[in-house]
Design a protein around this motif. Sequence first.
Motif, PDB file in Angstrom:
ATOM      1  N   SER A  34       0.834  -1.209   0.000  1.00 44.01           N
ATOM      2  CA  SER A  34       0.000   0.000   0.000  1.00 44.01           C
ATOM      3  C   SER A  34       0.865   1.255   0.000  1.00 44.01           C
ATOM      4  O   SER A  34       0.598   2.214  -0.733  1.00 44.01           O
ATOM      5  N   ASN A  35       1.933   1.266   0.807  1.00 40.95           N
ATOM      6  CA  ASN A  35       2.826   2.426   0.865  1.00 40.95           C
ATOM      7  C   ASN A  35       3.575   2.630  -0.450  1.00 40.95           C
ATOM      8  O   ASN A  35       3.797   3.762  -0.897  1.00 40.95           O
ATOM      9  N   THR A  36       3.971   1.512  -1.071  1.00 35.37           N
ATOM     10  CA  THR A  36       4.670   1.613  -2.358  1.00 35.37           C
ATOM     11  C   THR A  36       3.760   2.209  -3.423  1.00 35.37           C
ATOM     12  O   THR A  36       4.167   3.078  -4.209  1.00 35.37           O
ATOM     13  N   LEU A  37       2.499   1.765  -3.457  1.00 35.28           N
ATOM     14  CA  LEU A  37       1.535   2.312  -4.420  1.00 35.28           C
ATOM     15  C   LEU A  37       1.250   3.787  -4.134  1.00 35.28           C
ATOM     16  O   LEU A  37       1.058   4.587  -5.051  1.00 35.28           O
ATOM     17  N   TYR A  38       1.229   4.147  -2.839  1.00 33.57           N
ATOM     18  CA  TYR A  38       1.053   5.562  -2.483  1.00 33.57           C
ATOM     19  C   TYR A  38       2.207   6.408  -3.030  1.00 33.57           C
ATOM     20  O   TYR A  38       2.000   7.478  -3.616  1.00 33.57           O
ATOM     21  N   ASN A  39       3.434   5.912  -2.854  1.00 32.18           N
ATOM     22  CA  ASN A  39       4.599   6.653  -3.352  1.00 32.18           C
ATOM     23  C   ASN A  39       4.568   6.780  -4.874  1.00 32.18           C
ATOM     24  O   ASN A  39       4.945   7.810  -5.435  1.00 32.18           O
ATOM     25  N   ARG A  40       4.115   5.708  -5.550  1.00 33.94           N
ATOM     26  CA  ARG A  40       4.023   5.775  -7.004  1.00 33.94           C
ATOM     27  C   ARG A  40       2.969   6.791  -7.436  1.00 33.94           C
ATOM     28  O   ARG A  40       3.156   7.539  -8.393  1.00 33.94           O
ATOM     29  N   GLY A  41       1.841   6.812  -6.699  1.00 28.61           N
ATOM     30  CA  GLY A  41       0.815   7.814  -6.988  1.00 28.61           C
ATOM     31  C   GLY A  41       1.313   9.222  -6.740  1.00 28.61           C
ATOM     32  O   GLY A  41       0.990  10.154  -7.479  1.00 28.61           O
TER      33      GLY A  41
END
Length: 467
Positions: A34-41
Amino acid sequence: MNCPICQASVTIQSEKCDNCGRSLITYTKIIRISNTLYNRGLDKARIRDLSGAIEDLNLSLKYYKGNTNARNLLGLVYYEVGETVMALTQWILSKNLQPKDNIADDYINSIQHNASQLEIVNQTIKKYNAALSYARQGNDDLAIIQLKKVVSMNPKFVKAHQLLALLYMVNDQRDAAVNVLKTIKRIDINNTITIKYLKELGVRHVQAKQQQVGQPDRKVFHGDTGVSVKEVGTYKPEKPGIFPYVNIIIGIIIGLFVGIVLISPTIAGRTTRDKNNEIKQYGEKIASQESTISGLQHEKEQLEARIAELEGGLAAEQTGQEDTSLPLAQTYEKIIEAYRTCLLGDGKSALEQLAAIDVSVVQSETMKALIAEIQSQDAKITSAELFEKGRVKYNNGKYDKALEYLNEALRLNPDNYDAIYFLGRLYHRKGDNAKAEKYYKQVIKDYPNTGRASEASRWLGELAQGL
Protein backbone atom coordinates in the motif's frame (compact mmCIF):
# COMPACT_ATOMS: atom_id res chain seq x y z
CA MET A 1 2.02 -0.05 13.66
CA ASN A 2 -0.61 -1.95 15.66
CA CYS A 3 -1.60 -5.62 15.53
CA PRO A 4 -4.89 -5.94 13.58
CA ILE A 5 -6.17 -8.52 16.10
CA CYS A 6 -5.33 -7.14 19.56
CA GLN A 7 -4.14 -3.61 18.61
CA ALA A 8 -0.85 -4.07 20.48
CA SER A 9 2.13 -2.04 19.25
CA VAL A 10 4.38 -4.06 16.90
CA THR A 11 7.21 -3.32 14.46
CA ILE A 12 6.68 -3.62 10.72
CA GLN A 13 9.32 -6.36 10.43
CA SER A 14 7.73 -8.51 13.15
CA GLU A 15 6.58 -11.94 11.99
CA LYS A 16 4.11 -12.38 14.85
CA CYS A 17 2.50 -10.32 17.60
CA ASP A 18 4.22 -10.61 20.98
CA ASN A 19 0.90 -10.01 22.73
CA CYS A 20 -1.56 -12.38 21.01
CA GLY A 21 0.85 -14.59 19.03
CA ARG A 22 -0.90 -14.11 15.67
CA SER A 23 1.16 -14.16 12.46
CA LEU A 24 1.78 -10.70 10.97
CA ILE A 25 3.68 -11.69 7.82
CA THR A 26 0.79 -11.12 5.40
CA TYR A 27 -0.40 -7.98 7.21
CA THR A 28 2.99 -6.24 7.07
CA LYS A 29 3.50 -7.19 3.42
CA ILE A 30 0.15 -5.65 2.49
CA ILE A 31 1.00 -2.40 4.29
CA ARG A 32 4.32 -2.21 2.40
CA ILE A 33 2.53 -2.71 -0.92
CA SER A 34 0.00 0.00 0.00
CA ASN A 35 2.83 2.43 0.86
CA THR A 36 4.67 1.61 -2.36
CA LEU A 37 1.53 2.31 -4.42
CA TYR A 38 1.05 5.56 -2.48
CA ASN A 39 4.60 6.65 -3.35
CA ARG A 40 4.02 5.77 -7.00
CA GLY A 41 0.81 7.81 -6.99
CA LEU A 42 2.71 10.70 -5.39
CA ASP A 43 5.33 10.54 -8.15
CA LYS A 44 2.62 10.70 -10.80
CA ALA A 45 0.85 13.57 -9.06
CA ARG A 46 4.08 15.58 -9.02
CA ILE A 47 4.35 15.41 -12.80
CA ARG A 48 0.56 16.06 -13.14
CA ASP A 49 -0.31 12.55 -14.32
CA LEU A 50 -3.41 12.90 -12.17
CA SER A 51 -5.50 10.11 -13.71
CA GLY A 52 -2.58 7.72 -13.19
CA ALA A 53 -2.21 8.95 -9.61
CA ILE A 54 -5.93 8.31 -8.95
CA GLU A 55 -5.57 4.75 -10.23
CA ASP A 56 -2.53 3.98 -8.04
CA LEU A 57 -3.98 5.64 -4.92
CA ASN A 58 -7.28 3.76 -5.26
CA LEU A 59 -5.29 0.53 -5.59
CA SER A 60 -3.26 1.47 -2.51
CA LEU A 61 -6.50 1.87 -0.54
CA LYS A 62 -7.78 -1.50 -1.80
CA TYR A 63 -4.77 -3.11 -0.14
CA TYR A 64 -5.01 -1.08 3.07
CA LYS A 65 -8.03 1.15 3.60
CA GLY A 66 -6.46 2.71 6.72
CA ASN A 67 -3.69 4.42 4.71
CA THR A 68 -4.75 7.99 5.52
CA ASN A 69 -1.79 9.48 3.64
CA ALA A 70 -3.02 7.86 0.43
CA ARG A 71 -6.61 8.87 1.16
CA ASN A 72 -5.68 12.52 1.79
CA LEU A 73 -3.59 12.68 -1.38
CA LEU A 74 -6.40 11.05 -3.38
CA GLY A 75 -8.71 13.80 -2.11
CA LEU A 76 -6.23 16.47 -3.24
CA VAL A 77 -5.97 14.91 -6.71
CA TYR A 78 -9.77 14.71 -7.04
CA TYR A 79 -9.96 18.37 -5.98
CA GLU A 80 -7.32 19.28 -8.57
CA VAL A 81 -9.41 17.76 -11.41
CA GLY A 82 -12.57 19.56 -10.20
CA GLU A 83 -14.19 16.59 -8.37
CA THR A 84 -14.86 18.45 -5.10
CA VAL A 85 -17.52 16.05 -3.82
CA MET A 86 -15.21 13.05 -4.29
CA ALA A 87 -12.42 14.98 -2.54
CA LEU A 88 -14.64 15.73 0.47
CA THR A 89 -15.68 12.08 0.67
CA GLN A 90 -12.06 10.92 0.91
CA TRP A 91 -11.14 13.56 3.51
CA ILE A 92 -14.15 12.76 5.69
CA LEU A 93 -13.31 9.04 5.61
CA SER A 94 -9.69 9.89 6.46
CA LYS A 95 -10.84 12.05 9.39
CA ASN A 96 -12.87 9.17 10.83
CA LEU A 97 -9.98 6.74 10.45
CA GLN A 98 -7.53 9.17 12.10
CA PRO A 99 -9.44 11.73 14.23
CA LYS A 100 -6.32 13.42 15.65
CA ASP A 101 -3.40 15.16 13.89
CA ASN A 102 -4.99 14.72 10.46
CA ILE A 103 -4.39 17.38 7.79
CA ALA A 104 -7.75 16.39 6.28
CA ASP A 105 -9.29 18.70 8.92
CA ASP A 106 -7.73 21.72 7.21
CA TYR A 107 -8.89 20.59 3.75
CA ILE A 108 -12.49 20.05 4.92
CA ASN A 109 -12.63 23.37 6.78
CA SER A 110 -11.20 25.32 3.85
CA ILE A 111 -14.17 24.20 1.72
CA GLN A 112 -17.02 24.02 4.25
CA HIS A 113 -16.27 27.45 5.73
CA ASN A 114 -16.26 29.12 2.31
CA ALA A 115 -19.92 29.63 1.38
CA SER A 116 -19.14 31.14 -2.00
CA GLN A 117 -16.92 28.20 -2.96
CA LEU A 118 -19.64 25.70 -1.96
CA GLU A 119 -22.12 27.67 -4.05
CA ILE A 120 -19.79 27.52 -7.06
CA VAL A 121 -19.41 23.76 -6.61
CA ASN A 122 -23.18 23.37 -6.39
CA GLN A 123 -23.81 25.48 -9.48
CA THR A 124 -21.13 23.74 -11.58
CA ILE A 125 -22.54 20.31 -10.76
CA LYS A 126 -26.07 21.41 -11.64
CA LYS A 127 -24.98 22.98 -14.90
CA TYR A 128 -22.81 20.00 -15.84
CA ASN A 129 -25.70 17.60 -15.24
CA ALA A 130 -27.99 19.86 -17.29
CA ALA A 131 -25.43 19.95 -20.12
CA LEU A 132 -25.15 16.16 -20.03
CA SER A 133 -28.94 15.88 -20.27
CA TYR A 134 -29.03 18.30 -23.23
CA ALA A 135 -26.28 16.32 -24.98
CA ARG A 136 -28.18 13.06 -24.56
CA GLN A 137 -31.28 14.71 -26.03
CA GLY A 138 -29.29 15.95 -29.04
CA ASN A 139 -29.44 19.64 -28.02
CA ASP A 140 -25.72 20.21 -28.60
CA ASP A 141 -25.95 24.01 -28.72
CA LEU A 142 -27.60 24.24 -25.29
CA ALA A 143 -25.14 21.71 -23.88
CA ILE A 144 -22.16 23.72 -25.18
CA ILE A 145 -23.55 26.93 -23.63
CA GLN A 146 -23.94 25.24 -20.24
CA LEU A 147 -20.48 23.66 -20.41
CA LYS A 148 -18.85 26.99 -21.25
CA LYS A 149 -20.37 28.38 -18.05
CA VAL A 150 -19.14 25.35 -16.08
CA VAL A 151 -15.53 25.60 -17.27
CA SER A 152 -15.50 29.35 -16.66
CA MET A 153 -16.65 28.79 -13.05
CA ASN A 154 -14.34 25.79 -12.49
CA PRO A 155 -11.44 25.82 -14.99
CA LYS A 156 -10.03 22.57 -13.56
CA PHE A 157 -13.20 20.47 -14.08
CA VAL A 158 -11.62 17.92 -16.44
CA LYS A 159 -14.82 15.98 -17.18
CA ALA A 160 -16.64 19.15 -18.24
CA HIS A 161 -13.79 20.09 -20.60
CA GLN A 162 -13.79 16.60 -22.10
CA LEU A 163 -17.55 16.68 -22.74
CA LEU A 164 -17.23 20.15 -24.27
CA ALA A 165 -14.41 18.94 -26.55
CA LEU A 166 -16.48 15.92 -27.59
CA LEU A 167 -19.40 18.15 -28.55
CA TYR A 168 -17.07 20.36 -30.56
CA MET A 169 -15.76 17.26 -32.35
CA VAL A 170 -19.29 16.04 -33.12
CA ASN A 171 -20.10 19.45 -34.60
CA ASP A 172 -16.89 19.61 -36.70
CA GLN A 173 -15.33 22.42 -34.67
CA ARG A 174 -11.86 20.88 -34.69
CA ASP A 175 -9.84 23.92 -33.61
CA ALA A 176 -12.10 24.63 -30.66
CA ALA A 177 -11.91 20.98 -29.55
CA VAL A 178 -8.09 20.97 -29.79
CA ASN A 179 -7.84 24.16 -27.71
CA VAL A 180 -10.06 22.71 -24.98
CA LEU A 181 -8.14 19.42 -24.89
CA LYS A 182 -4.77 21.18 -24.74
CA THR A 183 -6.06 23.23 -21.80
CA ILE A 184 -6.92 20.17 -19.72
CA LYS A 185 -3.80 18.33 -20.85
CA ARG A 186 -1.87 20.85 -18.78
CA ILE A 187 -3.98 19.81 -15.77
CA ASP A 188 -3.80 16.02 -16.31
CA ILE A 189 -1.09 15.24 -18.84
CA ASN A 190 -1.72 11.51 -19.29
CA ASN A 191 -5.52 11.33 -19.11
CA THR A 192 -6.46 8.48 -21.44
CA ILE A 193 -9.72 10.08 -22.63
CA THR A 194 -7.96 13.35 -23.48
CA ILE A 195 -5.22 11.49 -25.35
CA LYS A 196 -7.82 9.44 -27.25
CA TYR A 197 -9.67 12.58 -28.38
CA LEU A 198 -6.41 14.27 -29.44
CA LYS A 199 -5.47 11.18 -31.42
CA GLU A 200 -8.86 11.29 -33.17
CA LEU A 201 -8.12 14.90 -34.07
CA GLY A 202 -4.68 13.99 -35.42
CA VAL A 203 -2.71 15.69 -32.62
CA ARG A 204 0.44 13.91 -31.51
CA HIS A 205 0.77 13.08 -27.83
CA VAL A 206 4.08 12.95 -25.99
CA GLN A 207 3.98 10.60 -23.01
CA ALA A 208 5.15 12.20 -19.77
CA LYS A 209 8.12 10.51 -18.17
CA GLN A 210 7.85 9.41 -14.58
CA GLN A 211 10.36 10.96 -12.21
CA GLN A 212 12.98 8.57 -10.99
CA VAL A 213 12.98 7.49 -7.37
CA GLY A 214 15.52 9.41 -5.33
CA GLN A 215 15.53 12.70 -7.26
CA PRO A 216 15.87 15.84 -5.08
CA ASP A 217 12.35 17.15 -5.76
CA ARG A 218 10.78 14.00 -4.36
CA LYS A 219 10.75 15.48 -0.88
CA VAL A 220 7.35 17.22 -1.06
CA PHE A 221 4.55 17.70 -3.58
CA HIS A 222 3.52 21.26 -4.43
CA GLY A 223 0.32 21.43 -6.44
CA ASP A 224 -1.89 24.32 -7.50
CA THR A 225 -3.80 23.88 -4.23
CA GLY A 226 -0.83 25.28 -2.27
CA VAL A 227 -0.50 22.32 0.09
CA SER A 228 2.36 19.91 0.68
CA VAL A 229 2.19 16.14 0.96
CA LYS A 230 4.97 14.16 2.59
CA GLU A 231 5.69 10.67 1.34
CA VAL A 232 5.43 7.65 3.64
CA GLY A 233 8.81 6.14 2.93
CA THR A 234 11.05 5.68 -0.05
CA TYR A 235 11.16 2.28 -1.68
CA LYS A 236 14.53 1.23 -3.07
CA PRO A 237 15.53 -2.11 -4.58
CA GLU A 238 17.45 -4.38 -2.25
CA LYS A 239 21.18 -4.61 -2.90
CA PRO A 240 22.41 -8.20 -2.45
CA GLY A 241 25.12 -8.68 0.12
CA ILE A 242 24.52 -5.39 2.01
CA PHE A 243 21.56 -6.09 4.29
CA PRO A 244 23.17 -8.91 6.34
CA TYR A 245 25.90 -6.47 7.42
CA VAL A 246 23.39 -3.71 8.02
CA ASN A 247 21.34 -6.07 10.21
CA ILE A 248 24.43 -6.97 12.22
CA ILE A 249 25.31 -3.29 12.74
CA ILE A 250 21.74 -2.44 13.72
CA GLY A 251 21.68 -5.45 16.05
CA ILE A 252 24.87 -4.26 17.77
CA ILE A 253 23.41 -0.75 18.14
CA ILE A 254 20.16 -2.11 19.56
CA GLY A 255 22.09 -4.42 21.93
CA LEU A 256 24.18 -1.51 23.22
CA PHE A 257 21.09 0.61 23.63
CA VAL A 258 19.23 -2.09 25.62
CA GLY A 259 22.34 -2.68 27.74
CA ILE A 260 22.52 1.01 28.64
CA VAL A 261 18.84 0.97 29.57
CA LEU A 262 19.31 -2.07 31.81
CA ILE A 263 22.31 -0.68 33.71
CA SER A 264 21.15 2.92 34.02
CA PRO A 265 19.64 3.49 37.50
CA THR A 266 17.62 6.53 36.39
CA ILE A 267 15.51 4.59 33.88
CA ALA A 268 15.48 1.15 35.49
CA GLY A 269 11.70 1.26 35.85
CA ARG A 270 10.88 1.43 32.14
CA THR A 271 8.43 -1.19 30.83
CA THR A 272 9.06 -3.68 28.03
CA ARG A 273 6.69 -1.73 25.77
CA ASP A 274 8.79 1.44 26.14
CA LYS A 275 11.85 -0.50 24.98
CA ASN A 276 9.96 -2.00 22.05
CA ASN A 277 8.88 1.49 20.94
CA GLU A 278 12.51 2.60 20.82
CA ILE A 279 13.54 -0.52 18.90
CA LYS A 280 10.68 0.09 16.45
CA GLN A 281 12.37 3.23 15.12
CA TYR A 282 15.36 1.20 13.94
CA GLY A 283 13.20 -1.57 12.52
CA GLU A 284 11.15 0.80 10.41
CA LYS A 285 14.30 2.32 8.88
CA ILE A 286 15.29 -1.12 7.64
CA ALA A 287 11.75 -2.01 6.48
CA SER A 288 11.50 1.12 4.29
CA GLN A 289 14.27 -0.31 2.07
CA GLU A 290 12.90 -3.85 1.71
CA SER A 291 11.74 -4.90 -1.73
CA THR A 292 8.06 -5.45 -2.50
CA ILE A 293 7.23 -9.17 -2.61
CA SER A 294 4.96 -10.30 -5.44
CA GLY A 295 2.39 -13.10 -5.42
CA LEU A 296 0.51 -11.87 -2.31
CA GLN A 297 -3.00 -11.84 -3.76
CA HIS A 298 -4.08 -15.18 -2.27
CA GLU A 299 -2.69 -14.33 1.16
CA LYS A 300 -4.32 -10.87 0.94
CA GLU A 301 -7.75 -12.43 0.32
CA GLN A 302 -7.30 -14.72 3.33
CA LEU A 303 -6.45 -11.75 5.57
CA GLU A 304 -9.39 -9.69 4.29
CA ALA A 305 -11.75 -12.62 4.94
CA ARG A 306 -10.42 -12.89 8.48
CA ILE A 307 -10.85 -9.16 9.10
CA ALA A 308 -14.37 -9.23 7.64
CA GLU A 309 -15.23 -12.12 9.97
CA LEU A 310 -14.00 -10.18 12.99
CA GLU A 311 -15.86 -7.02 11.97
CA GLY A 312 -19.03 -9.04 11.51
CA GLY A 313 -18.68 -10.48 15.00
CA LEU A 314 -18.42 -7.02 16.50
CA ALA A 315 -21.30 -5.54 14.49
CA ALA A 316 -24.02 -6.30 17.09
CA GLU A 317 -23.91 -5.66 20.85
CA GLN A 318 -24.32 -8.61 23.19
CA THR A 319 -27.62 -7.39 24.70
CA GLY A 320 -29.59 -10.60 24.41
CA GLN A 321 -31.83 -9.06 21.74
CA GLU A 322 -31.57 -8.99 17.97
CA ASP A 323 -29.68 -5.90 16.83
CA THR A 324 -31.43 -4.34 13.83
CA SER A 325 -29.29 -1.19 13.67
CA LEU A 326 -26.74 -0.62 10.94
CA PRO A 327 -23.07 -1.14 11.80
CA LEU A 328 -21.39 2.16 12.62
CA ALA A 329 -19.19 2.15 9.49
CA GLN A 330 -22.26 1.56 7.29
CA THR A 331 -24.10 4.35 9.13
CA TYR A 332 -21.19 6.72 8.38
CA GLU A 333 -21.23 5.71 4.72
CA LYS A 334 -24.96 6.46 4.49
CA ILE A 335 -24.48 9.85 6.19
CA ILE A 336 -21.73 10.68 3.66
CA GLU A 337 -24.03 9.61 0.82
CA ALA A 338 -26.79 11.86 2.18
CA TYR A 339 -24.29 14.74 2.44
CA ARG A 340 -23.21 14.15 -1.17
CA THR A 341 -26.89 14.36 -2.22
CA CYS A 342 -27.15 17.60 -0.23
CA LEU A 343 -24.12 19.08 -2.05
CA LEU A 344 -25.72 18.18 -5.37
CA GLY A 345 -28.59 20.52 -4.46
CA ASP A 346 -31.22 17.91 -3.60
CA GLY A 347 -31.80 18.82 0.04
CA LYS A 348 -35.17 17.09 0.20
CA SER A 349 -33.75 13.72 -0.84
CA ALA A 350 -30.84 14.21 1.57
CA LEU A 351 -33.30 14.70 4.45
CA GLU A 352 -35.17 11.57 3.40
CA GLN A 353 -31.92 9.58 3.33
CA LEU A 354 -30.96 10.91 6.78
CA ALA A 355 -34.40 10.04 8.21
CA ALA A 356 -33.78 6.38 7.34
CA ILE A 357 -30.59 6.32 9.45
CA ASP A 358 -30.31 5.85 13.24
CA VAL A 359 -28.08 8.86 13.98
CA SER A 360 -28.19 8.27 17.75
CA VAL A 361 -25.22 5.90 17.47
CA VAL A 362 -22.97 8.55 15.89
CA GLN A 363 -20.07 9.64 18.12
CA SER A 364 -17.83 11.41 15.61
CA GLU A 365 -17.93 15.23 15.81
CA THR A 366 -17.29 15.46 12.07
CA MET A 367 -20.30 13.24 11.32
CA LYS A 368 -22.45 15.23 13.75
CA ALA A 369 -21.50 18.39 11.87
CA LEU A 370 -22.54 16.75 8.57
CA ILE A 371 -25.88 15.69 10.11
CA ALA A 372 -26.50 19.26 11.32
CA GLU A 373 -25.68 20.61 7.84
CA ILE A 374 -28.12 18.18 6.21
CA GLN A 375 -30.85 18.94 8.76
CA SER A 376 -30.45 22.66 8.05
CA GLN A 377 -31.74 21.89 4.55
CA ASP A 378 -35.26 21.71 6.00
CA ALA A 379 -35.26 25.49 6.56
CA LYS A 380 -33.64 26.03 3.15
CA ILE A 381 -36.30 23.95 1.41
CA THR A 382 -39.10 25.85 3.17
CA SER A 383 -37.36 29.12 2.27
CA ALA A 384 -37.21 28.06 -1.39
CA GLU A 385 -40.94 27.21 -1.36
CA LEU A 386 -41.83 30.58 0.19
CA PHE A 387 -39.63 32.34 -2.39
CA GLU A 388 -41.49 30.61 -5.21
CA LYS A 389 -44.82 31.77 -3.79
CA GLY A 390 -43.46 35.30 -3.47
CA ARG A 391 -42.17 35.22 -7.06
CA VAL A 392 -45.62 34.18 -8.35
CA LYS A 393 -47.28 37.01 -6.40
CA TYR A 394 -44.68 39.44 -7.74
CA ASN A 395 -45.34 38.36 -11.33
CA ASN A 396 -49.09 38.86 -10.72
CA GLY A 397 -48.53 42.41 -9.42
CA LYS A 398 -49.50 41.57 -5.80
CA TYR A 399 -46.48 43.26 -4.30
CA ASP A 400 -47.61 43.47 -0.65
CA LYS A 401 -48.27 39.72 -0.45
CA ALA A 402 -45.05 39.01 -2.36
CA LEU A 403 -43.14 41.14 0.17
CA GLU A 404 -44.44 38.97 3.04
CA TYR A 405 -43.38 35.74 1.36
CA LEU A 406 -39.94 37.06 0.36
CA ASN A 407 -39.14 38.44 3.82
CA GLU A 408 -40.15 35.16 5.46
CA ALA A 409 -38.03 33.20 2.96
CA LEU A 410 -35.04 35.40 3.78
CA ARG A 411 -35.61 34.96 7.53
CA LEU A 412 -35.48 31.16 7.21
CA ASN A 413 -32.42 31.23 4.93
CA PRO A 414 -30.36 34.45 4.96
CA ASP A 415 -28.34 33.06 2.00
CA ASN A 416 -31.38 32.79 -0.29
CA TYR A 417 -29.98 35.21 -2.87
CA ASP A 418 -33.00 34.66 -5.13
CA ALA A 419 -35.19 36.20 -2.42
CA ILE A 420 -32.72 39.08 -1.94
CA TYR A 421 -32.68 39.79 -5.69
CA PHE A 422 -36.50 39.78 -5.97
CA LEU A 423 -36.80 42.11 -2.98
CA GLY A 424 -34.64 44.51 -5.00
CA ARG A 425 -36.90 44.04 -8.05
CA LEU A 426 -40.04 44.52 -5.93
CA TYR A 427 -38.85 47.81 -4.43
CA HIS A 428 -37.64 48.87 -7.88
CA ARG A 429 -41.15 48.31 -9.25
CA LYS A 430 -42.68 50.22 -6.30
CA GLY A 431 -40.35 53.18 -6.92
CA ASP A 432 -38.34 52.82 -3.70
CA ASN A 433 -34.95 53.11 -5.41
CA ALA A 434 -32.93 53.36 -2.19
CA LYS A 435 -34.10 49.98 -0.92
CA ALA A 436 -33.83 48.45 -4.39
CA GLU A 437 -30.20 49.64 -4.62
CA LYS A 438 -29.49 48.17 -1.18
CA TYR A 439 -30.66 44.67 -2.16
CA TYR A 440 -29.01 44.79 -5.59
CA LYS A 441 -25.67 45.68 -4.00
CA GLN A 442 -26.08 42.91 -1.41
CA VAL A 443 -26.48 40.30 -4.16
CA ILE A 444 -23.47 41.65 -6.08
CA LYS A 445 -21.25 41.82 -2.99
CA ASP A 446 -22.14 38.55 -1.24
CA TYR A 447 -22.89 36.31 -4.26
CA PRO A 448 -20.68 37.63 -7.08
CA ASN A 449 -20.44 34.35 -9.01
CA THR A 450 -24.18 33.82 -9.44
CA GLY A 451 -26.47 34.68 -12.32
CA ARG A 452 -28.49 36.92 -10.01
CA ALA A 453 -25.41 39.09 -9.44
CA SER A 454 -25.07 39.89 -13.15
CA GLU A 455 -28.80 40.67 -13.38
CA ALA A 456 -28.59 42.89 -10.30
CA SER A 457 -25.63 44.76 -11.87
CA ARG A 458 -27.71 45.47 -14.97
CA TRP A 459 -30.66 46.82 -12.96
CA LEU A 460 -28.31 48.82 -10.71
CA GLY A 461 -26.90 50.46 -13.85
CA GLU A 462 -30.41 51.45 -14.93
CA LEU A 463 -31.06 52.92 -11.48
CA ALA A 464 -27.88 55.00 -11.80
CA GLN A 465 -29.10 56.31 -15.17
CA GLY A 466 -32.48 57.22 -13.68
CA LEU A 467 -34.45 54.76 -15.83
